[in-house]
Design an enzyme around this catalytic site. Structure first.
Site, PDB file in Angstrom:
ATOM      1  N   GLY A   1       0.094   5.323  -4.591  1.00  0.00           N
ATOM      2  CA  GLY A   1      -0.517   6.569  -5.038  1.00  0.00           C
ATOM      3  C   GLY A   1      -0.068   7.764  -4.219  1.00  0.00           C
TER       4      GLY A   1
ATOM      5  N   ASP B   1       0.838  -1.210   0.000  1.00  0.00           N
ATOM      6  CA  ASP B   1       0.000   0.000   0.000  1.00  0.00           C
ATOM      7  C   ASP B   1       0.867   1.250   0.000  1.00  0.00           C
ATOM      8  OD1 ASP B   1      -2.367   1.400   0.014  1.00  0.00           O
ATOM      9  OD2 ASP B   1      -2.604   1.343   2.184  1.00  0.00           O
TER      10      ASP B   1
ATOM     11  N   HIS C   1       2.632   3.458  -8.955  1.00  0.00           N
ATOM     12  CA  HIS C   1       2.443   2.027  -9.199  1.00  0.00           C
ATOM     13  C   HIS C   1       3.633   1.427  -9.948  1.00  0.00           C
ATOM     14  CE1 HIS C   1      -1.499   2.083  -7.504  1.00  0.00           C
ATOM     15  NE2 HIS C   1      -2.012   2.873  -8.426  1.00  0.00           N
TER      16      HIS C   1
ATOM     17  N   ARG D   1     -11.772   2.291  -8.658  1.00  0.00           N
ATOM     18  CA  ARG D   1     -10.898   3.420  -8.952  1.00  0.00           C
ATOM     19  C   ARG D   1     -11.218   3.986 -10.342  1.00  0.00           C
ATOM     20  NH1 ARG D   1      -5.009   1.776  -6.303  1.00  0.00           N
ATOM     21  NH2 ARG D   1      -5.834   1.324  -4.214  1.00  0.00           N
TER      22      ARG D   1
ATOM     23  N   GLU E   1     -11.996  -4.873  -4.983  1.00  0.00           N
ATOM     24  CA  GLU E   1     -12.542  -3.543  -4.741  1.00  0.00           C
ATOM     25  C   GLU E   1     -11.845  -2.466  -5.565  1.00  0.00           C
ATOM     26  OE1 GLU E   1     -11.646  -5.638  -2.155  1.00  0.00           O
ATOM     27  OE2 GLU E   1     -13.722  -6.232  -1.743  1.00  0.00           O
ATOM     28  N   ASN E   2     -10.661  -2.770  -6.104  1.00  0.00           N
ATOM     29  CA  ASN E   2      -9.909  -1.755  -6.843  1.00  0.00           C
ATOM     30  C   ASN E   2     -10.543  -1.356  -8.169  1.00  0.00           C
ATOM     31  OD1 ASN E   2      -6.615  -2.940  -5.771  1.00  0.00           O
ATOM     32  ND2 ASN E   2      -7.963  -1.393  -4.862  1.00  0.00           N
ATOM     33  N   TRP E   3     -11.541  -2.112  -8.623  1.00  0.00           N
ATOM     34  CA  TRP E   3     -12.253  -1.725  -9.837  1.00  0.00           C
ATOM     35  C   TRP E   3     -13.006  -0.407  -9.628  1.00  0.00           C
ATOM     36  CZ3 TRP E   3     -10.990  -4.320 -14.063  1.00  0.00           C
ATOM     37  CH2 TRP E   3     -10.562  -5.646 -13.952  1.00  0.00           C
TER      38      TRP E   3
ATOM     39  N   SER F   1      -7.083  -5.708  -5.867  1.00  0.00           N
ATOM     40  CA  SER F   1      -8.197  -6.317  -5.149  1.00  0.00           C
ATOM     41  C   SER F   1      -9.479  -6.244  -5.959  1.00  0.00           C
ATOM     42  CB  SER F   1      -8.410  -5.635  -3.794  1.00  0.00           C
ATOM     43  OG  SER F   1      -9.085  -4.404  -3.966  1.00  0.00           O
TER      44      SER F   1
ATOM     45  N   ARG G   1      -0.726   9.099  -9.964  1.00  0.00           N
ATOM     46  CA  ARG G   1      -0.734   7.879  -9.158  1.00  0.00           C
ATOM     47  C   ARG G   1      -0.063   6.709  -9.886  1.00  0.00           C
ATOM     48  NH1 ARG G   1      -3.993   7.257  -4.838  1.00  0.00           N
ATOM     49  NH2 ARG G   1      -4.458   5.099  -5.408  1.00  0.00           N
TER      50      ARG G   1
END
EC number: 2.5.1.-
Length: 241
Positions: A22, A19, A36, A70, A66-68, A64, A32
């Site tokens: 960004g 983590d 990466h 973004r 959940e990263n979709w 993850s 960001r």
């Protein structure tokens, strides 16, 4: 020549929530995606440090479920980065005797990326050094749900009896079924949460939450955390005699 893995008393399997990419980039006035790319370069240094501290399994959280959420630009950039990383690093990983596996749901990933993932797994299948597992489109709850569906299907089709389902059954259906559970989980960037990462597997893992942003996380800091693990007393719910 690839480094032999030392026989140490430290963790055999380390998992890392990488983590802070960004924020690292934004602190330098850059987009960001710049962070990466810097974070991807850091992965090699940590993989190369594993043999010297006795780490045989390294699992990294790359993207993850959940990263979709973004921005479309960031997601597209990350997918391009993953394709470039695999293409660029494949031969080096093979030369370093690193076995690569991917975990997560591949159905949402584009065909070219999935093909590269399959090819890298096949290319390194006979490597006997560090086991590098990359969690890509991975979520712990999603993994358990997918595993449960497969288990339920086996019960429905008579391959498994309901009364035979126990605590040791579900892990056989998880993405990590061929891996030992992590001994140590590290999260960089100062956040103190597990973010849906290896929920079942980390039930008895030790955790380290460090302030360092991932692109600044060095092999020296990594080695220090691994060695500190060896000084912990692990009781697994019991008490010291």
């Amino acid at each position: 020549m690839p480094k032999p893995i030392r026989d140490c008393a430290g963790p055999r399997h380390v998992a890392i929530i990488m983590d802070g990419n960004g924020r690292w980039a934004q602190g330098r006035g850059r987009p960001r995606l710049f962070g990466h790319h810097a974070g991807a370069k850091r992965v090699r240094e940590i993989v190369e440090a594993c043999p010297d501290v006795g780490v045989r399994y390294l699992t990294i959280f790359a993207f993850s479920t959940e990263n979709w959420k973004r921005t479309q630009n960031e997601v597209a950039g990350l997918m391009s980065l993953f394709r470039r990383y695999i293409t660029k690093e494949a031969k080096a990983l093979r030369a370093e005797n690193v076995r690569v596996r991917f975990i997560g749901d591949r159905l949402r990933l584009d065909d070219k990326l999935v093909t590269l993932m399959d090819e890298l797994e096949l290319m390194t299948a006979d490597c006997t050094g560090v086991n590098l597992t990359i969690a890509l489109n991975y979520g712990g709850r999603d993994e358990v749900a997918r595993a449960t569906r497969r288990l339920a299907q086996d019960v429905a089709e008579g391959r498994l009896k309901p009364e035979d389902v126990g605590e040791e059954t579900l892990p056989k259906y998880l993405d990590t079924c061929v891996l030992p559970d992590p001994d140590l989980v590290i999260r960089t960037s100062g956040e103190a949460r597990i973010s849906n990462f290896l929920l079942w597997q980390s039930a008895y893992a030790e955790y380290e939450f460090v302030d360092t942003l991932w692109p600044d996380f060095t092999d020296t800091e990594f080695s220090g955390l691994v060695r500190a693990y060896g000084r912990r007393e692990r009781r697994y719910g019991g008490v010291k005699a």
